[in-house]
Design an enzyme around this catalytic site. Structure first.
Site, PDB file in Angstrom:
ATOM      1  N   ASP A   1      90.839  36.345  35.171  1.00 26.90           N
ATOM      2  CA  ASP A   1      89.434  36.198  35.574  1.00 26.90           C
ATOM      3  C   ASP A   1      88.687  37.512  35.302  1.00 26.90           C
ATOM      4  O   ASP A   1      88.158  38.153  36.212  1.00 26.90           O
ATOM      5  CB  ASP A   1      89.314  35.793  37.060  1.00 26.90           C
ATOM      6  CG  ASP A   1      89.894  36.831  38.018  1.00 26.90           C
ATOM      7  OD1 ASP A   1      89.426  36.875  39.189  1.00 26.90           O
ATOM      8  OD2 ASP A   1      90.784  37.614  37.622  1.00 26.90           O
TER       9      ASP A   1
ATOM     10  N   ASN B   1      86.775  36.515  39.886  1.00 31.26           N
ATOM     11  CA  ASN B   1      85.898  37.688  39.912  1.00 31.26           C
ATOM     12  C   ASN B   1      84.459  37.297  39.586  1.00 31.26           C
ATOM     13  O   ASN B   1      83.498  37.946  40.001  1.00 31.26           O
ATOM     14  CB  ASN B   1      86.365  38.714  38.879  1.00 31.26           C
ATOM     15  CG  ASN B   1      87.566  39.498  39.358  1.00 31.26           C
ATOM     16  OD1 ASN B   1      87.705  39.742  40.568  1.00 31.26           O
ATOM     17  ND2 ASN B   1      88.449  39.861  38.455  1.00 31.26           N
TER      18      ASN B   1
ATOM     19  N   PHE C   1      92.103  39.185  47.519  1.00 32.79           N
ATOM     20  CA  PHE C   1      91.063  38.363  46.900  1.00 32.79           C
ATOM     21  C   PHE C   1      91.615  37.142  46.150  1.00 32.79           C
ATOM     22  O   PHE C   1      91.133  36.021  46.350  1.00 32.79           O
ATOM     23  CB  PHE C   1      90.218  39.220  45.942  1.00 32.79           C
ATOM     24  CG  PHE C   1      89.135  38.442  45.245  1.00 32.79           C
ATOM     25  CD1 PHE C   1      89.306  38.003  43.936  1.00 32.79           C
ATOM     26  CD2 PHE C   1      87.957  38.112  45.904  1.00 32.79           C
ATOM     27  CE1 PHE C   1      88.307  37.266  43.293  1.00 32.79           C
ATOM     28  CE2 PHE C   1      86.954  37.372  45.263  1.00 32.79           C
ATOM     29  CZ  PHE C   1      87.132  36.941  43.963  1.00 32.79           C
ATOM     30  N   ASN C   2      92.581  37.310  45.257  1.00 31.38           N
ATOM     31  CA  ASN C   2      93.059  36.182  44.451  1.00 31.38           C
ATOM     32  C   ASN C   2      93.628  35.062  45.325  1.00 31.38           C
ATOM     33  O   ASN C   2      93.408  33.881  45.057  1.00 31.38           O
ATOM     34  CB  ASN C   2      94.116  36.632  43.445  1.00 31.38           C
ATOM     35  CG  ASN C   2      93.532  37.462  42.323  1.00 31.38           C
ATOM     36  OD1 ASN C   2      92.334  37.361  42.032  1.00 31.38           O
ATOM     37  ND2 ASN C   2      94.343  38.304  41.711  1.00 31.38           N
TER      38      ASN C   2
ATOM     39  N   HIS D   1      94.822  46.931  39.299  1.00 32.14           N
ATOM     40  CA  HIS D   1      95.791  45.942  39.781  1.00 32.14           C
ATOM     41  C   HIS D   1      96.521  45.183  38.663  1.00 32.14           C
ATOM     42  O   HIS D   1      97.743  45.196  38.574  1.00 32.14           O
ATOM     43  CB  HIS D   1      95.087  44.880  40.635  1.00 32.14           C
ATOM     44  CG  HIS D   1      94.140  45.383  41.661  1.00 32.14           C
ATOM     45  ND1 HIS D   1      94.533  45.789  42.921  1.00 32.14           N
ATOM     46  CD2 HIS D   1      92.786  45.514  41.623  1.00 32.14           C
ATOM     47  CE1 HIS D   1      93.464  46.144  43.617  1.00 32.14           C
ATOM     48  NE2 HIS D   1      92.395  45.998  42.864  1.00 32.14           N
ATOM     49  N   ASP D   2      95.773  44.494  37.824  1.00 31.55           N
ATOM     50  CA  ASP D   2      96.332  43.407  37.024  1.00 31.55           C
ATOM     51  C   ASP D   2      97.355  43.801  35.964  1.00 31.55           C
ATOM     52  O   ASP D   2      98.333  43.073  35.758  1.00 31.55           O
ATOM     53  CB  ASP D   2      95.195  42.613  36.368  1.00 31.55           C
ATOM     54  CG  ASP D   2      94.381  41.849  37.402  1.00 31.55           C
ATOM     55  OD1 ASP D   2      93.237  41.475  37.097  1.00 31.55           O
ATOM     56  OD2 ASP D   2      94.890  41.624  38.511  1.00 31.55           O
TER      57      ASP D   2
ATOM     58  N   ASP E   1      91.602  42.907  34.729  1.00 31.31           N
ATOM     59  CA  ASP E   1      92.143  41.835  33.878  1.00 31.31           C
ATOM     60  C   ASP E   1      92.058  42.238  32.399  1.00 31.31           C
ATOM     61  O   ASP E   1      92.949  41.955  31.609  1.00 31.31           O
ATOM     62  CB  ASP E   1      91.346  40.546  34.054  1.00 31.31           C
ATOM     63  CG  ASP E   1      91.320  40.026  35.466  1.00 31.31           C
ATOM     64  OD1 ASP E   1      90.591  40.593  36.297  1.00 31.31           O
ATOM     65  OD2 ASP E   1      92.052  39.064  35.739  1.00 31.31           O
TER      66      ASP E   1
ATOM     67  N   THR F   1      96.505  36.614  36.677  1.00 29.46           N
ATOM     68  CA  THR F   1      95.945  37.821  37.302  1.00 29.46           C
ATOM     69  C   THR F   1      94.653  37.507  38.058  1.00 29.46           C
ATOM     70  O   THR F   1      93.825  38.398  38.281  1.00 29.46           O
ATOM     71  CB  THR F   1      95.664  38.911  36.243  1.00 29.46           C
ATOM     72  OG1 THR F   1      94.702  38.390  35.302  1.00 29.46           O
ATOM     73  CG2 THR F   1      96.928  39.319  35.513  1.00 29.46           C
TER      74      THR F   1
HETATM   75  O1  RIB Z   1      92.566  41.796  44.674  1.00 29.37           O
HETATM   76  C1  RIB Z   1      92.613  42.256  43.342  1.00 29.37           C
HETATM   77  C2  RIB Z   1      92.544  41.117  42.390  1.00 29.37           C
HETATM   78  O2  RIB Z   1      91.317  40.436  42.552  1.00 29.37           O
HETATM   79  C3  RIB Z   1      92.566  41.557  40.920  1.00 29.37           C
HETATM   80  O3  RIB Z   1      93.167  40.551  40.149  1.00 29.37           O
HETATM   81  C4  RIB Z   1      91.123  41.653  40.558  1.00 29.37           C
HETATM   82  O4  RIB Z   1      90.885  41.435  39.161  1.00 29.37           O
HETATM   83  C5  RIB Z   1      90.555  40.529  41.354  1.00 29.37           C
HETATM   84  O5  RIB Z   1      90.749  39.340  40.601  1.00 29.37           O
HETATM   85 CA    CA Z   2      91.983  39.573  38.231  1.00 22.77          CA
END
Ligand code: RIB
Ligand code: CA
Length: 310
Positions: A10, A39, A165-166, A239-240, A15, A124
């Protein structure tokens, strides 16, 4: 032999670096890219995936759009971090990478059916596409080698107190995936917050000296600015790409096999990943939970991949 993967994403600043690491590292065979809302709205995350591959000069990987929203809930894009178009910062060039006419699930199915060997799914973003694929194509589960997902956390979250979040966007999808019985590796905030974008990291990416590196520096600057404003973290966590780094070299992270549940009922905790790190309940482990990152190795992989691109 390179590891075949499908990256479901996303984009999203981090990403994009996962896409670039997958496209630029010779140990990975990036078979396809699928996009999901998270996102940003699907139109943005899909456009941004095509832009990321265009900037990098990657034109031989199909990109297909997936779910425009979570299985059961209403989408709230993470504009507070990624901006209104989900890729704030640089001016975005018109993508020359086309949009595949198939849906994300159709592309996943075609790629797995055509593959002589099982394929690793690397989501991701929210798990809406992966959950839908597993539900609609049960006969292809055997062609899924494993799922390496950025999401969840062994500790606190980043949306409210506990949800990451994801997982928060689509708790039902995350619940389906962790219950799938397939090999799942969870790359949560607990490890992703070890991948901090320090000034030396930005300088290493800038020093690559190509178009991808220059575009990437603008992304990192924006991402760090919003993390500073929203989470008082001026060195934002990338993160990703950790998911792809694990697919490249398992030694880049330590993991612990645990039982993980995803909360789907909580008023304040929906999306929280309940990781039984100390086996308090004696239930069958179902997830490999990533714990510690070899930070130097990680950034070397990212920098080397960017250098392989345009
Ligand atoms: O919480 C972090 C995640 O949420 C990452 O994948 C970032 O790109 C968002 O999608
Ligand atoms: Ca992401």
């Amino acid at each position: 032999m390179p590891t075949p993967i499908i990256l479901d994403c996303d984009p999203g600043h981090d990403d994009v670096f996962a896409l670039w690491l997958a496209a630029g590292n010779p140990e990975i065979d990036l078979r396809g890219v699928t996009t999901v809302s998270g996102n940003g709205y699907l139109e943005h995350t899909t456009h941004n995936a095509r832009v990321a591959l265009t900037v990098a000069g990657v034109h031989d990987v199909p990109v297909a759009a997936g779910a425009s929203g979570p299985l059961k809930r209403t989408l709230t894009p993470a504009s507070w971090i990624h901006g209104e178009n989900a890729l704030g910062g640089p001016e975005l060039p018109e993508p020359t990478v086309p949009l595949d006419p198939r849906s994300a699930v159709e592309l996943m199915a075609d790629l797995l059916e055509a593959s002589p060997e099982p394929v690793t799914l690397v989501p991701t973003g929210p798990l809406t596409n992966v959950a839908t694929f597993l539900e609609q194509k049960p006969h292809l589960r055997e062609k899924v080698r494993e799922i390496i997902w950025m999401g969840g956390s062994t500790g606190r979250g980043n949306v409210g107190a506990y949800p990451e979040f994801n997982a928060w966007v689509d708790p039902e999808a995350a619940d389906l995936v962790v219950r799938s019985g397939l090999p799942v590796t969870m790359v949560g905030l607990n490890i992703s917050h070890q991948a901090l974008i320090t000034e030396p990291v930005v300088e290493r990416i800038a020093a690559v000296g190509n178009r991808t590196g220059a575009f990437g520096v603008e992304l990192l600057r924006f991402f760090c600015s919003t993390y500073d404003a929203v989470e008082s973290m001026p060195e934002g966590p990338l993160h990703d790409p950790i998911t792809v780094a694990i697919a490249i070299d398992r030694a880049v992270a330590t993991v612990q096999r645990c039982h993980v549940d995803v909360e789907t009922q909580g008023e304040f905790t929906a999306g929280a990943t309940c990781v039984d790190l100390h086996d308090m309940l004696g239930r069958e482990p179902n997830v490999d939970v990533a714990l510690t990152l070899d930070v130097d190795r990680f950034w070397q992989l990212v920098t080397d991949a960017v250098a392989q691109l345009d």
